[in-house]
Every structure is written in C-alpha cells, then in structure tokens.
Design an enzyme around this catalytic site. Structure first.
Site, PDB file in Angstrom:
ATOM      1  CE1 TYR A 133      -3.775  -2.052  -0.189  1.00  0.00           C
ATOM      2  CE2 TYR A 133      -4.561  -0.913   1.757  1.00  0.00           C
ATOM      3  CZ  TYR A 133      -4.792  -1.764   0.706  1.00  0.00           C
ATOM      4  OH  TYR A 133      -6.029  -2.318   0.546  1.00  0.00           O
ATOM      5  CD  GLU A 249      -4.427  -1.604   7.833  1.00  0.00           C
ATOM      6  OE1 GLU A 249      -3.229  -1.895   7.898  1.00  0.00           O
ATOM      7  OE2 GLU A 249      -4.862  -0.712   7.100  1.00  0.00           O
ATOM      8  CD  GLU A 374      -1.375  13.369  13.616  1.00  0.00           C
ATOM      9  OE1 GLU A 374      -0.755  13.616  14.663  1.00  0.00           O
ATOM     10  OE2 GLU A 374      -1.293  12.259  13.035  1.00  0.00           O
TER      11      GLU A 374
END
Length: 392
Positions: A133, A249, A374
């Site tokens: 990824y 995930e 964040e």
C-alpha cells in the site's frame, strides 16, 4: 466453568460465553509453545510457525471468517473472548495479513477461482501475505500513490515502489494498489492486484526499525508482469475495495489486543517493582482499566456491524484513534514507573517477560500506520461531524 476438549473445526458458537472462555483458555494453555510467550517483538513466520500450524490444524486461524470458508464463524462476543484469552496467555501476533485482510476481501470481492485457490492456502499457512500500500510519497494520503499498472495483452505490467511493508521478507504473495488510469482523479484510477513475491522484477529490502528489528521492508517493482486475472474486482475500482479493506484493518488495529497486553505488562511490572500497594499506582491502574473497558465496548459496536454484514462507515476511524491514544498512554505510564529500567531496550535481567522501553517504542508508530491519527481525526471531522475545512 468446566472446559470441554474441542475437536478440530468444531462449531463453538453454541457454547455459553463462560464455557467458551474456559474451553479456549484450556486449549491455548495446552497447545501454545511455551518459548513463544510474551515475545518482545513481532515474530517472523519461521519463528511463529509452530503456533500457526497448531491454530491451522484446530481451525482457529480465522475467528471471524464464515465457517463455509474455513473460519470459526465466531460471534463478536466470542471473538473478543478469544482475543482476551490469547492476550492473557501472552500469545504472539502472527504474520496475519492474509487472515485479517486478504481473506475477508476475497470472500467479498474475489472470483470463485481466487477464493478456491487462496483461502485454503491462507488457512494452511502455505501462502503468507504482505501488503503493498504505502509509498514514499503516499502514506496517510494513500490515494496519491504512483505505482503504475499498464495492460499489455494478457498481462499487467507493474512499476513503482512500496514502503513500510510489514514482514515483507516473510511474504509469499503481496497485494498491491496500483494506478491504472493516470488521467482519472486520483481515487478513481486505482486497481487492486495480487501476485507472488517471486515474480521476476520484484525486489524486497529489509528496513531496521527504532529498536533494531527488521519488521519492515521496501518493495520495488521493475517491469513486473502478472496475468490479467491477477486483478481483484473491476479495473479502476481498487479504491473502493481498498476502503473496505482498510475498514477491516481498522477493526483489527482498533481491537483491544495491544492495549490489553500493554496493561497486563504494566501490572506485572508494578508487581515486579513491589509497588502494587501504592495508592497512586492503584488509582492510575483503575483509570486505565476503565478506559480499556470503554474501548472494548466501542470495539464490540463495530464488530457487531461486521458480523451483521453491514458496511463500515467513516466512524470506524474513531476505533483506531481511541486505541492508539490508550495504547500509548499505558506505555507512557510504564516508562514513568520503570525507573532505571526505562533506559534499556533489553528485557529485565531477572524477568525476561518485562521490557518497558521496548514496549514504549513499539507503541509509538501505532498512531501512524494504518492511517495516522491526524488523518483519522480529519475523516471523523468531515464525514461524521460534518465540519467544514474553515471550522476545523
């Protein structure tokens, strides 16, 4: 409650929760390799193979897969109990990308041929998976990835680079997001591919992390040619699939597993240092226990959605945000209490199961990988709370 001796692949859902807990605890204690308890770091597959094989033979590798695909088909409540019992015993986390990510994705989006080939091999341990990824310029902003896939006849040609590939050196296959339409908006031109890491043109280089372990890799793709049927789902629909996979995930990364293990580690450290009767220490532990119970309740809410077959919304980001903060808070307390032991990465000489400094370091990247805190907070602000950029 008395424990039963479970038969391999037996359906344990009919057991009451107390009987299920007693049964899993008994089986884990009888079958878990003693030398692998409470490992200081992520284990490579060669190290964890005895436990992987034991779970495979028993049919316990994939607690949340449907039974028709070889999983345990556990209810969310029983899945949590199993996690708690594994944590209680100090069981190692295995290389599990195939179990927690690829398997659920293929069950939902794969072809019959892909499911027939890969699911049994994940469950047997014949194929270990790793994830392609993140890229050097596409981490939290994953849709900015530049690895390309170009169709040439009956093949796709892959070029690019991935980074922070967890235990990539152990993988037999890798799943990869690649750009298949350079002209489309960045989230619209991405496709999802699977391929063996032995495919010519793939190069894997280990990366040492902060405490000196080779947990991560970078992976290079140089004119890698794979068959046309290596794509999962439709062309240019990979981002939709990836979002579903990220949901799986984030369920996993938001599970109470690491925080529960860290709290147990902290309590054992406190007892080792003889500070269990300190009123301030007891108050601190009670606060952490209550926060952990709150998190377990939040986790159960999302686990129930998955069990009912419902799509996970953007609010699942709250799960990982909360877990990252709690996990790091617990290890912060561990460092504060450890005294001179906080300066050493190695385990305590008189108790090899205690390694406060290493535990502290292991908790640091949790607020980065799998989508930084964040970014997750921005997702919640925009898609759950409806806040505009100016309000944020």
């Amino acid at each position: 409650m008395p424990a039963i001796e479970p038969k391999p692949h037996q359906d344990l859902n009919p057991l009451s929760d107390p009987d299920f807990r007693a049964t899993t605890r008994h089986w884990i204690e009888a079958n878990y390799p003693p030398h692998l308890r409470n490992p200081q770091r992520r284990l490579h597959i060669a190290e964890g193979r005895p436990w992987y094989d034991a779970l495979s033979r028993q049919g316990w590798l994939a607690p949340n897969w449907p039974r028709e695909h070889g999983g345990m088909g556990l209810s969310p409540a029983k899945h949590l109990i199993l996690i708690e019992e594994l944590e209680r015993h100090g069981a190692a986390r295995l290389p599990d990308q195939g179990i927690t990510m690829v398997g659920p994705l293929l069950i939902r989006h794969g072809t019959e041929a892909q499911r027939a080939y890969h699911l049994p091999r994940i469950l047997s341990g014949e194929i270990i998976w790793c994830q392609g990824y993140s890229e050097p310029d596409a981490g939290s902003d994953l849709a900015a990835l530049r690895t390309s896939a170009v169709r040439e006849g009956d093949e796709w040609v892959i070029n690019g680079q991935k980074i922070w590939t967890t235990l990539g050196m152990d993988g037999d296959w890798i799943f990869v997001l690649a750009r298949t339409d350079a002209q489309a908006p960045k989230q619209k031109g991405i496709s999802f591919f699977i391929m063996p890491v032995t495919t010519p043109g793939i190069e894997i280089r280990p990366i040492l992390n902060l405490d000196g372990h080779d947990e991560f890799c970078e992976v290079f793709f140089h004119d890698v040619r794979i068959p046309a049927d290596s794509i999962v789902g439709e062309v240019n629909q990979g981002w939709t699939i990836a979002k579903n996979l990220l949901g799986f995930e984030r369920i996993f990364l938001g599970s109470p597993f690491q925080a529960t293990g860290a709290l147990d580690h902290l309590m054992r450290l406190i007892c080792h240092l003889g500070r269990q009767d300190d009123p301030a220490i007891r108050a601190m532990l009670n606060e952490l226990r209550m926060e952990l119970e709150d998190h377990k309740s939040l986790y159960t809410t999302f686990a129930n959605q998955v069990r009912r077959g419902e799509s996970l919304g953007p609010d699942v980001s709250m799960l990982k945000i909360n877990l990252s903060a709690l996990y790091q808070k617990i290890t912060d307390r561990m460092i504060a209490i450890a005294g001179e032991h906080a300066a050493l990465l190695d385990p305590l000489q008189d108790d090899q199961s205690l390694y406060p400094a290493s535990a502290f370091i292991q908790a640091r990247p949790h607020s980065i990988y799998g989508g930084s805190s964040e970014i997750q907070k921005n997702i919640v602000a925009k898609h759950v709370l409806g806040l505009s950029e100016t309000m944020r």
